[in-house]
Design a protein around this motif. Structure first.
Motif, PDB file in Angstrom:
ATOM      1  N   GLU A 198       0.839  -1.202   0.000  1.00 38.14           N
ATOM      2  CA  GLU A 198       0.000   0.000   0.000  1.00 38.14           C
ATOM      3  C   GLU A 198       0.874   1.252   0.000  1.00 38.14           C
ATOM      4  O   GLU A 198       0.581   2.220  -0.714  1.00 38.14           O
TER       5      GLU A 198
ATOM      6  N   ASN B 108       1.911   2.142  -3.226  1.00 41.02           N
ATOM      7  CA  ASN B 108       0.753   2.433  -4.089  1.00 41.02           C
ATOM      8  C   ASN B 108       0.452   1.297  -5.059  1.00 41.02           C
ATOM      9  O   ASN B 108      -0.092   1.522  -6.134  1.00 41.02           O
TER      10      ASN B 108
ATOM     11  N   ILE C 145      -1.951  -0.990  -5.076  1.00 40.04           N
ATOM     12  CA  ILE C 145      -3.172  -1.213  -4.312  1.00 40.04           C
ATOM     13  C   ILE C 145      -3.774  -2.607  -4.526  1.00 40.04           C
ATOM     14  O   ILE C 145      -4.124  -3.282  -3.544  1.00 40.04           O
TER      15      ILE C 145
ATOM     16  N   ALA D 220      -1.768  -5.009  -2.574  1.00 36.54           N
ATOM     17  CA  ALA D 220      -1.974  -4.787  -1.141  1.00 36.54           C
ATOM     18  C   ALA D 220      -3.274  -5.440  -0.682  1.00 36.54           C
ATOM     19  O   ALA D 220      -3.327  -6.104   0.369  1.00 36.54           O
TER      20      ALA D 220
ATOM     21  N   VAL E   1      -8.903  -0.147   2.307  1.00 32.66           N
ATOM     22  CA  VAL E   1      -8.181   0.016   1.044  1.00 32.66           C
ATOM     23  C   VAL E   1      -9.015  -0.418  -0.161  1.00 32.66           C
ATOM     24  O   VAL E   1      -8.808   0.079  -1.272  1.00 32.66           O
TER      25      VAL E   1
END
Length: 221
Positions: free
Chosen positions: A120, A123, A125, A128, A152
């Protein structure tokens, strides 16, 4: 590696002190431990952990380095070193360490959550989310893992340009229902029926606890 009974007693005493918030006293015990057992990876890892708690990140890294030198498969030392790297802004080093920790202890939820935190921060995502998803699957009772996943998930990228990122996330965790469903949604919106059929199979593989969860997940993405 089997620990010496004398070290185990010191370790237990230090952990009791930590539970009471007496971090400086715990550090003193681990200082003694690394002098008495200089080749004990756990002693060095725990020494670094307390230094980290006290805010001495650079010093903690030195202890974690030593712990990993002594035992390259000490997943806890790798995870702790990853956190120290992350706190110092060294995200690529943090990622390398936490990936190693997950590989060593792939059924432990904590390293997967830490992997999610690091990805995360980079970035990345979808990856993550896949990592958080795995942490939740391994330990559904831990609210932190569930909160991270819920926090998230709204940041999932949209559109077909996100498909490569979804594919990479599924390589990390083929059982991530969140990512599998998001990928299916993108393909349906793009009217790519052939790929959507294949993606449906991936959703079936990654399905959550029950079909009600799956339907809820699809609606909320």
């Amino acid at each position: 590696m089997e620990e010496a009974p004398e070290f185990e007693a010191m370790d237990d005493q230090a952990k009791r002190l930590l539970s009471e918030g007496r971090n400086e006293q715990a550090l003193a015990i681990y200082e003694n431990a690394i002098q008495t057992y200089p080749n004990n990876s756990v002693a060095w890892s725990n020494h670094g952990y307390v230094l980290d708690l006290l805010g001495h990140l650079d010093a903690s890294l030195a202890s974690f380095h030593r712990a990993v030198q002594l035992d390259a498969r000490n997943a806890m030392a790798l995870a702790n070193r990853s956190r120290a790297h992350r706190m110092l802004g060294r995200l690529e080093e943090a990622l390398a360490d936490i990936e190693s920790a997950v590989e060593i202890d792939e059924n432990a939820a904590g390293p997967w959550n830490s992997l999610g935190v690091t990805l995360e921060a980079l970035n990345r995502i979808p990856e993550a989310i896949a990592a958080y998803d795995r942490a939740v699957t391994l330990d559904p009772a831990d609210q932190l893992y569930a909160d991270n996943l819920a926090r998230v998930t709204p940041r999932l990228p949209q559109g077909t340009e996100a498909l490569d990122a979804y594919d990479e996330a599924l390589r990390r965790n083929p059982h991530s229902a969140t990512i599998a469903c998001a990928r299916l949604r993108v393909l349906r919106e793009a009217a790519d029926d052939r790929e959507a059929i294949q993606a449906s199979a991936a959703v079936t593989l990654a399905r959550p606890r029950d079909d009600t969860d799956l339907l809820s997940l699809m609606k909320n993405l």
